[in-house]
Structure formats: structure tokens, C-alpha cells
Write an enzyme that holds these catalytic residues in place. Sequence first.
Site, short mmCIF file in Angstrom:
data_model
loop_
_atom_site.label_atom_id
_atom_site.label_comp_id
_atom_site.label_asym_id
_atom_site.label_seq_id
_atom_site.Cartn_x
_atom_site.Cartn_y
_atom_site.Cartn_z
N LYS A 116 6.45 4.51 -2.11
CA LYS A 116 5.31 3.84 -1.47
C LYS A 116 5.80 2.87 -0.40
O LYS A 116 5.19 2.74 0.66
CB LYS A 116 4.49 3.09 -2.51
CG LYS A 116 3.60 3.99 -3.38
CD LYS A 116 2.74 3.14 -4.30
CE LYS A 116 2.22 3.91 -5.49
NZ LYS A 116 1.05 4.72 -5.27
N GLU A 200 1.07 -6.32 -2.82
CA GLU A 200 0.13 -6.38 -1.69
C GLU A 200 -1.12 -7.16 -2.04
O GLU A 200 -1.42 -7.43 -3.20
CB GLU A 200 -0.17 -5.00 -1.11
CG GLU A 200 -0.80 -4.03 -2.06
CD GLU A 200 -0.90 -2.62 -1.46
OE1 GLU A 200 -0.04 -2.21 -0.66
OE2 GLU A 200 -1.87 -1.94 -1.81
N HIS A 235 -7.31 1.98 -12.46
CA HIS A 235 -6.90 2.45 -11.13
C HIS A 235 -6.72 3.96 -11.09
O HIS A 235 -5.95 4.48 -10.30
CB HIS A 235 -5.61 1.77 -10.67
CG HIS A 235 -5.72 0.28 -10.65
ND1 HIS A 235 -6.64 -0.39 -9.88
CD2 HIS A 235 -5.04 -0.68 -11.32
CE1 HIS A 235 -6.52 -1.69 -10.08
NE2 HIS A 235 -5.57 -1.89 -10.95
N ARG A 292 0.59 17.22 -1.67
CA ARG A 292 0.29 18.35 -2.55
C ARG A 292 -1.22 18.53 -2.62
O ARG A 292 -1.96 17.77 -2.00
CB ARG A 292 0.81 18.02 -3.95
CG ARG A 292 0.28 16.66 -4.39
CD ARG A 292 0.45 16.37 -5.84
NE ARG A 292 0.20 14.98 -6.15
CZ ARG A 292 -0.98 14.42 -6.35
NH1 ARG A 292 -2.08 15.15 -6.26
NH2 ARG A 292 -1.10 13.15 -6.64
P1 ADP Z 1 -1.35 5.57 -7.66
O1 ADP Z 1 -0.38 6.29 -6.78
O2 ADP Z 1 -0.73 5.02 -8.90
O3 ADP Z 1 -2.59 6.34 -7.91
P2 ADP Z 1 -2.52 4.08 -5.45
O4 ADP Z 1 -1.66 3.32 -4.55
O5 ADP Z 1 -3.01 5.41 -4.98
O6 ADP Z 1 -1.76 4.26 -6.84
O7 ADP Z 1 -3.75 3.19 -5.88
C1 ADP Z 1 -4.62 3.58 -6.91
C2 ADP Z 1 -5.88 2.74 -6.91
O8 ADP Z 1 -5.56 1.36 -7.06
C3 ADP Z 1 -6.68 2.78 -5.62
O9 ADP Z 1 -7.53 3.88 -5.59
C4 ADP Z 1 -7.45 1.46 -5.69
O10 ADP Z 1 -8.54 1.54 -6.55
C5 ADP Z 1 -6.46 0.54 -6.32
N1 ADP Z 1 -5.72 -0.21 -5.27
C6 ADP Z 1 -4.55 0.14 -4.70
N2 ADP Z 1 -4.17 -0.79 -3.81
C7 ADP Z 1 -5.11 -1.77 -3.83
C8 ADP Z 1 -5.28 -3.02 -3.14
N3 ADP Z 1 -4.38 -3.46 -2.28
N4 ADP Z 1 -6.38 -3.75 -3.41
C9 ADP Z 1 -7.29 -3.33 -4.32
N5 ADP Z 1 -7.19 -2.19 -4.99
C10 ADP Z 1 -6.11 -1.40 -4.76
#
Ligand code: ADP
Length: 660
Positions: A116, A200, A235, A292
Site C-alpha cells: 500500500k 493516514e 472495514h 485481479r
Molecule cells: P483492505 O485492503 O484491507 O481492504 P483498504 O485500504 O481497501 O483495506 O480499506 C478498506 C476500508 O477501510 C475502506 O473501504 C474504508 O471503509 C476504510 N478506510 C480505508 N482508509 C480509510 C481512511 N483513510 N479513512 C476512513 N476510512 C478508511
Amino acid sequence: MLKSVLIANRGEIACRVIRTARRMGLRTIAVYSDADADALHVAQADEAVRIGGPLARDSYLKIDAVLDAAKKTGAEAIHPGYGFLSENANFAEACAKAKIVFVGPPASAIRAMGGKSEAKALMAKAQVPLVPGYHGEDQSPDVLEKAADKIGYPVLIKASAGGGGKGMKVAQGKADFRDQLASAKREALSSFGDDRVLIEKYLTKPRHVEIQVFADAHGHCVYLFERDCSIQRRHQKVIEEAPAPGMTAGLRQRMGEAAVTAAKSIGYVGAGTVEFLLDEDGSFYFMEMNTRLQVEHPVTEFITGLDLVEWQLRVASGEKLPLAQDQLAINGHAFEVRLYAEDPDRDFLPQTGTITHLSFPPENGHVRIDTGITQGKAISTYYDPMIAKLIVWDLDRPQALAQLRRALAQTEIGGLVTNTAFLAKLAANKAFAKGDVDTGFIGRHEKELLPSVPAAPDDALVLAATGILLRERQKGTRDPWSLMDGWRHHGGGHDHLTLIDVSGGQTAHKLVFDYAKDGFLFHLKKAVLPVSATLSSSGKLTADLGGRRLSAGFASQSDDVTLFLDGVGYRLKRAGIDLGEEDGEAAALRIAAPMPGRIIAVHVAAGKMVEKGTPLIVLEAMKMEHTLKAGHAGKIEYVGCKPGDQIREGQELLRFAAPA
Ligand code: ADP
């Protein structure tokens, strides 16, 4: 066009890929672990090869074993599905080396988006907007905490190698930063073998809106519009829909073009998804790119009328993209819900067990079911607890939502706790119907959504008891005059059986009844209820309850009963069978491990009084941390575990003192 494909996956996605590959005339080859020898994907493929033991690392994650299977069967290509090896650049490279087509992007593109932190650095360069944060190499807790202070709380700590919401923790303020950091690092290490994190800014009301992109090896790249996946728990996505509610043509185009820029900047080929957070003011920020096919790709298929696996196989065969951007259009609205073996009422704790009953609505132009499991099969701790995906389509969002409600009401899964009733509540929620979605939706509407399964009403209890009596009469294992285990004679010629309402706070209900000529007489608190009923072999229970005709679904296996009534599946345990001599009241006093795992923390000690909902024990199982909470108020009598203990399923962890 390719002539054969090996699917390096299992479950619903393996079945889904096989379906399209066969339609296109490809020979399909499945691989399987020992836990999946009689799984659906194995039965559906033209050929199947055993690749190892039940643990993913001994089979589905073993690059050599998968490649050997491909060589042995002469597979021209490998489709990795999602999860497992799908985003493993070494695997993509190993395929290339073995002259096998990897149905996915080049290894370099997977690598670019793999971490990431690294992906964010790349996207910053390509001028794709990012959430403010720290993506640095220095991982010392002091540096991370300083970065968090600077960003401003709340902050989100994310595993750099993360996925599936694992290793992701929110720190609300400086005070809980260190604890959350430690927890995120633990989860990250156990899930990904890498405890690096990034920090973040935690957006408080964002939406998760992602763009499906597709690129070929001839320099074309298009976006197939967006999916809104804001309805999440832990999440992780629960409901996905397309198009996103309230999306404007302008924003769609800006997000679509940003996604295409992201894909092009890394030389992308194939199906990919660029995930964005969409803030309330319409700003959007790159989160990550999944290199993917996504779990939720069917909603895009429904609104575009395309088959994305077909596109993947065409692109992998070297063909150009079938359509250009201006030939793509959105038609109608689609929802997908993920049916999981998990307990929404206990913090979405994953569940394991045998599916004793499985019944879905019929598939048609409005309803699609993607599943890889059949009745009688088990959801084990080895793999993801998703049972199936239910996808619906209609001309607009309100009609599609009505389709979803109908389809969920017809979905019956027995034998384990699932999120079906929870999904039904979401689908019936007023704010959801308005499209008022963001990632905090479930938390904000918790009171309306939980408990997902209400306490079993008398009708459900009486019907369940009736089902048990009829089934045993059918089997000839029981007649009223030869009482055996689990049956206790109640004075005065009555009999009784005790049902524990598993979803309704483990409450025990003693049902007292007499045998009547054509049924039973139940002695309820206020009335005597005559019941006559028939039970079909498929579990359809048609009953007359004192003049009211009811129809229900009944599924049972040993002491486990699921009763489906009005779209809700009530989970009941029959006391006095597998529980030995323990009766329902006693069962309610103990907390047993819901699955095998390791104790992370114990928050209470013997002698303490706790309120309902107090966190008692934190358990790590299936690579996630789960908090076991008190189902009722009471005094702790005994704690039988300590941090670090490995525990088996069903092991007693804690006992409440019997109420005085
Ligand atoms: P993963 O790869 O574990 O699925 P992601 O980076 O795709 O993680 O994030 C998953 C979820 O977490 C997002 O869909 C959102 O709901 C929440 N999320 C991620 N980053 C943030 C952020 N900076 N602020 C608020 N919610 C976040």
C-alpha cells in the site's frame, strides 16, 4: 483463443470462472486441497488435481504444486481468482517462466500495487489524489506516533501488506495510539508475515467508491463505471451496488479517468479495480488498486451486460478489448450481498459448522446466485467463511432493492449462524433505501440493525419443537411411549423438551406438551395450543397452530435446529442431547470458545460483576481478533484461560455464577 484453463482457487469464484470458461469452449481444470475433495468446483471442472493438505499454505498457496498440476494436465493458462495467489507477483512470474499464461496483469504491475505504501508513492507521482498520511520506511513506534500527531486524530493504522480489512485499526486519539498500533502490527504479522504499517487521516464519513478498469496488451484501457461498497463491517464489504447512489456524470468521468491514469501508469493489463474514498465534499482519494477480479464484479456485469471473466480470457489470449469507452453504458441498478457464516450479534464473529439446509431463490434475469458450496458441506476454519453471493438487478435502485428484499426472504441457510437476517434488515432500512450510505452506516444504525435475529417468538419455538417431534416420528427413532435421551417425563403425563435460543442470548425455553391424536398440545404460559402439522423431506413445515395456518422451514442435525419463519432463521439448540446432562440454563452461564484460536487478552477476573455487553475476552481466530462480550449481566465465577493460551472450539473460557 485459449483452449484450456486451470483455476487456482476454490469455492464460488472457482465455480464462477469455470462457468464462463466452459461456455467459451475451454477445457477447465480444478485444483483442490484435502478439505475440498468433494467440493462443487471439483465436480464442475472437466478435470481436477489434488494439490495438498487443507491449510491454504499447503495447497492453494503453493506455487510449485499449482504449476505442477498445470503441467501435468497441459493447461495453457491459469486463472487465479481472487485471494490466494491472485496478487502474488512471484506466481505470475513463475507462470511466465513455465510458459503458462497467467490470467492477470504482468508481474511488474502486481508488484507496483503490492504494498500500500509503495503504491501510494507511485500514485502521488502520477498525480492521483491521496489521503494525507505517512507511508515511510521508518517504522519505529516513536516516528509513527509523531506522524499520527502531525496528521491529526483520528488516524487509521493500516498494514502496508494488508487486505480484507486485516491489520487495520483506528486510533481515536494519542491515548490509544500505542495500543492500536500494537494490535494492527500483531494482526499484520499473523496475516501477512509483515508488520509494516502506514498511517493516514481517518475520514469520518467517507464512501468507498471503486472503479472497474480493463486494459488489453494493445494499449487500450477503459473503465466499466463504479461500484459503491460503503456498507461495511470491520472495514470489509457487506453490500455492494452499481451505480453508486447519487453519482453524477461529471464525477463518474473524473473518477473513471483517474482510475485509467492509475492503471496506465503501471502498464496494466486485464481486469483491475481502483479503490477510492469519496469524501462528503466530492473529493476523492486513491486507496489502493486490486490487481485481479473482485468479489463484487457481478454487479458491474449486471449493469453493463458484460461477462468480465470472458473479457479476462480474451485479453489473456492476446485479443483487443471487445468495446471502447464510448460503447459502454449503464443499464439499471444492481446489488450484491455477501452471505457469510458469521454472527452479526456477536461482533460479526466468523462461524464454522455444517450447512444442514441450503435453499436459494430461483435464478433468473433479476437474481443470480454465485456459490461454491452445497447442503451438507462444512464451513471450516481453513478458508473464508463466505457461503454465497446473492446478486440482483432491476431497472432502477428502488426496484432492485425490492428484488433484494424478496431474494433474501427466500434464502434459507441452516446449521450455522449467518448474516442473512442482518442483510435483510439492511435491505429494509429506510436510510439505506434513500441511498444515504457511507462507511460508518452500520455503526450509526446499529440500534435499528442489531440484534439481527430477534428472540425466538412462541410460534417459532412451537414450530421448532413440532418439527423435532415429527422428524423423529418419521425416522421411527422416537415414539411417545418409549422415551429416551433428552426426554424427561414431566409429572402428570406431560412431556417437555428444552430449546436454547442461540441467537437470542442463549435463553433456554422449556416447552411442555402432550401428545394428541393428530398432533400435540403445547402448554404455553397463558394458553394451551393445539398443533397439527406435516413436514416434507426437504424441510417444509406446514402447521395449524390453534386455527392459524403457518408455513416454515425446518432444518436439524443432532441437537442443532434452524427454524425459518417470515424470512428469519432462528437458531436453536436442543438441550439434553450433545450437551450431556447440562440443561439450557447451565449452558447460558458458560462462555465457550466459538472456534479454535489463541487468547489475546482477558478483561475480567473471577468475582467481578459485569454488565450485559462488557468485553470479557479477546480471542484471535481465523487471523482476526474477536471480542467475546457478556450476553447478560452477572457475576464472573471462574475464568479458565489466560493470554497466550491456545484453545479448542467449545472449550470453556469463563463461567458466570448462577443467579441467587
Ligand atoms: P483492505 O485492503 O484491507 O481492504 P483498504 O485500504 O481497501 O483495506 O480499506 C478498506 C476500508 O477501510 C475502506 O473501504 C474504508 O471503509 C476504510 N478506510 C480505508 N482508509 C480509510 C481512511 N483513510 N479513512 C476512513 N476510512 C478508511
